[in-house]
Design an enzyme around this catalytic site. Sequence first.
Site, PDB file in Angstrom:
ATOM      1  N   GLU B  49      39.643  42.639  35.530  1.00 40.71           N
ATOM      2  CA  GLU B  49      38.329  43.298  35.517  1.00 40.71           C
ATOM      3  C   GLU B  49      37.878  43.766  36.899  1.00 40.71           C
ATOM      4  O   GLU B  49      37.105  44.717  37.009  1.00 40.71           O
ATOM      5  CB  GLU B  49      37.276  42.369  34.907  1.00 40.71           C
ATOM      6  N   PHE B 111      31.264  29.030  24.705  1.00 42.27           N
ATOM      7  CA  PHE B 111      32.569  29.494  25.178  1.00 42.27           C
ATOM      8  C   PHE B 111      32.427  30.879  25.822  1.00 42.27           C
ATOM      9  O   PHE B 111      31.813  31.771  25.247  1.00 42.27           O
ATOM     10  CB  PHE B 111      33.560  29.557  24.010  1.00 42.27           C
ATOM     11  N   GLN B 112      32.992  31.017  26.989  1.00 42.34           N
ATOM     12  CA  GLN B 112      32.943  32.257  27.766  1.00 42.34           C
ATOM     13  C   GLN B 112      31.514  32.755  27.990  1.00 42.34           C
ATOM     14  O   GLN B 112      31.243  33.951  27.964  1.00 42.34           O
ATOM     15  CB  GLN B 112      33.810  33.353  27.127  1.00 42.34           C
ATOM     16  N   LYS B 161      26.765  39.722  21.739  1.00 46.65           N
ATOM     17  CA  LYS B 161      27.644  40.181  20.666  1.00 46.65           C
ATOM     18  C   LYS B 161      26.881  40.520  19.383  1.00 46.65           C
ATOM     19  O   LYS B 161      27.161  41.525  18.735  1.00 46.65           O
ATOM     20  CB  LYS B 161      28.699  39.110  20.384  1.00 46.65           C
ATOM     21  N   MET B 475      44.803  42.809  60.631  1.00 44.46           N
ATOM     22  CA  MET B 475      43.543  42.902  61.376  1.00 44.46           C
ATOM     23  C   MET B 475      43.130  41.531  61.889  1.00 44.46           C
ATOM     24  O   MET B 475      42.673  41.399  63.028  1.00 44.46           O
ATOM     25  CB  MET B 475      42.441  43.513  60.500  1.00 44.46           C
TER      26      MET B 475
END
Lengths: 168, 561
Positions: B49, B111-112, B161, B475
Site C-alpha cells: 500500500e 480484526f484489521q 464496510k 548519504m
Amino acid sequence: MAYKTEKHILSLIVENQPGVLSRIVGLFSGRGFNIESLCVAETAEADISRITLVTLGDMDIIEQIKKQLNKLINVIKVIDLTHRPFVARDMALIKVRARPENRAEILRMVDIFRARVVDVGALFYTVEVIGDLEKIRSLINLLTPMGIKEVARTGTIALPRELKKRSK
Amino acid sequence: MHQSGVDIFLRSLMEEGVDTIFGYPGAAIVDIHHQLIQAPIRHILVRHEQGAVHAADGYARASGGVGVCLVTSGPGATNTVSGIASAYADSIPIVVFTGQVPTALIGNDAFQEVDIVGITRPCTKHNYLVTRIEDLARVIKEAFHLAASGRPGPVLVDLPKNLMQSTAPHTSAAAVDIKSYQPTYHPNVKQLHKVVELIQKAQKPLILAGGGIILSKASQALNRLAHIINAPVTATLMGLGAFPADSPRWLGMIGMHGTYRANMASAACDLMIAVGVRFDDRVTGKIEGFAPHAKIVHIDIDPTSIRKNVPVTVPVVGDCRVTLNRLNRLLQEAGLFWSPDSRESWMAEIETWKQTHQMRYEQADVIKPQYVVEKLHALTDGEAVVTTEVGQNQMWAAQYYHFNQPNCFITSGGLGCMGFGLPAAIGAQLARPDRVVVDIAGDGSIQMNIQEMATAVQYDLPIKVIILNNQYLGMVRQWQELFYHKCYACTKMEHTPDFLKLAEAYGAMGLRATRPEEVVPVLKEGLSIPRTVIMEFMVEPEEKVYPMVPAGAPITEMLLV
C-alpha cells in the site's frame, strides 16, 4: 527579533464534529505550542462549538498558532481577545475540611469572595467560586491551611465585550 | 431510486474525472473492488500500500491532477502513512480511501481495525470517517476539492464496510461549500504595489522559486517576471523545472547541496522574491545567515508558510500564478522594464562565482554517478520524467539532470521518503505514457519498495530504473565521513541482491555497467527497450555530493570539491 512571552486568550469558533478537539490539541502538541487551559462546549447553535484556549508565546509564536488554527478545515474563526476588551471567568470547586472551629472562618471567606457552599458533608464543605484566575488562586491559598481535600477547576472562558455606546 | 454505497462511491469518482486508482483489496474494501472492475476506471494493483500512495503521488505530479488510492482497513491503512506524510510535506493532491470495519465494530479492536483517521490527522490536509451513507457523496466531493485547492495536500476518507453495502436514495452532491475553508487566490494589490516599489529600488534582485510554482502552474508567469525585472533565478529542490535550466538567468538549485553561485547570490542579493516556497531548513541553512542583506518578498497561498521561519519584508498571500500574473501586469502598466545593461554589475558578480566554482566531479577509471546522470540527460534530450529515491541519488539527479519543464522532476522533497522513486515512476508513466520515465535510485533505497517491479511488469510499463550502486547508504556514509570520523556505522550494505537476476525474476530486463566506457552503451540499450528495465551502475563507493553545507551552518559555508 526577540519579543516577550505573553499570555493570550484565544476564542475559537469551530464546527461541532467528532475529532475537532483532537485536531486542535494535536496541532499544539505536534508543533510544541503551549496550552495553559482549554474549555469546550456547544454555543447557542448546536452545530457550532466555542473553544476558549489560553496559550503562552511571543508575537511570532502566537501569530503562527493563530494561522495554524485558521488552517484547520473545521475551525471557522479564531479571535485573539488579548488586546481588546473582554470578560473572562474561571470556576473552581474546592472541597475543604470543615472542622467545627474553622466553619465560621470558611463561611466568612466564602462571603468575602462571593463564593457559595454547594455541598455540606459531615467533615467537608464544597465551595464553588467564580471569577478571574487570581481570585480563585487567592481563595485556594486562603483555604489551604484548613486542609483542602480536592479541587476541580475549569479553564478560562471568555467573550469580547460589546460596545458601550451605539455607533452613530 | 436507491443506490448502494459502492454505487455512490463509483459515481462520485467518475464525476471527479478519476480514471486511474492505485489500490490493494482486502476484506473491508472488497465490495468496492468487486464492482470497480465493471467501472470505466483503471485499477492498478500495487504490491504494497505504500507503493499505492507514492504511485498516486507520482501520478498527480506528472499529470497535474489528483492521485487516488483505494486500500483496505488495518494494515492496509497503516501502510499508507509514509506515502501520505510524503505527499503532505510536498503539498501533493491525493485522495486516499481506506476500508474500515463495520460501524458497529468500530472501537471494538476488531480484526484489521485501526483508527486511521486518528493516525493520519497530523499528516493529512484533512480527513474523514464517513458514518452515514447520506454523507458519502458530499464527503467525496469535499475530499477532492480540499486535496486540489488552496495549498494542495493529501485527504483521507475512511469507509466502513457496512456503508458500502447499505443503500440510500440517489442524490447528487451539491457544490462544495465549507464556510471555514476559503483559500486566498487573489493577492492584496496594495502589497503588490509595495513589491513593485522594492523592485524599483533593488540593485541585486533574486527570484527564489519553489514547488508552489509547479503546483499552481505558474512557470510561464515566473519566466515573464524574470524577463521583465531581469533577475537571476534559483529554486528549491521542489521548484526544479519551474524555471528552464538552460536559461542564462538560471543559477541552479539553492540550499544544502545547491550551487555555489546560487547560495552566494542568496547571501548577496538586496531583494529576494520568494514564490511558492516555505524556507525549509535544507534551503536556508542557519537562519541568521540567510539572505542577510535582502528585503524579502514572500508569495504563498498558505499564510502559515509566511514568517514561519524567515522574517519577511512584504508578505503576499495568494496563488502563485494569479499573483505573478498580477504583478507582471502592474509592472507592465507602469512601463517598467530592466534591460540586461541595468543588471550588468550584478550579473558580473554572479559570473565570478560561476567561475570560482562550478558543479563538477573528477573523472576516474571507475564510474562516477554524476557522469551517469549527465549521460542520461544527454541521451533523453532532457525530456524524461525523472523520479528519485532519497539520498545521494536524489541530489545528483537534482544537480545533473537539468530540468527545463515543470512536472518532470518527481521526488520526495520534504519527507525524504526512501522507496518513493519506483512507485512514483509507475504513477508518472501511467499519467504520461508519451514520456520516458526514469527512476534514479541507489542500491539502498531501491530495496525499500522493490516489490513494485512486479506492478510495473504487470502493466507493461517501460520505466527505467537506474541504480547507482555504491554499496553504501551513501548519504549517511558521506555524513559519517565528513562529520563522524569516518566511522561507517551500519551504512555498508554487506549483501545486496543481484539486481540483474532480480530484474529477470520480476520479468523485467536487467543491464549492468561496471566500467565508465560501458555507461553510454548500457543507457542506450536500456532506453531503447520498450519494457521495464533495471540498469545497474557500479559507481565509486565513496563519491560525495558537493557542494555541501553542513547542517546548521550558513549556506555560504559550503564544502566544495
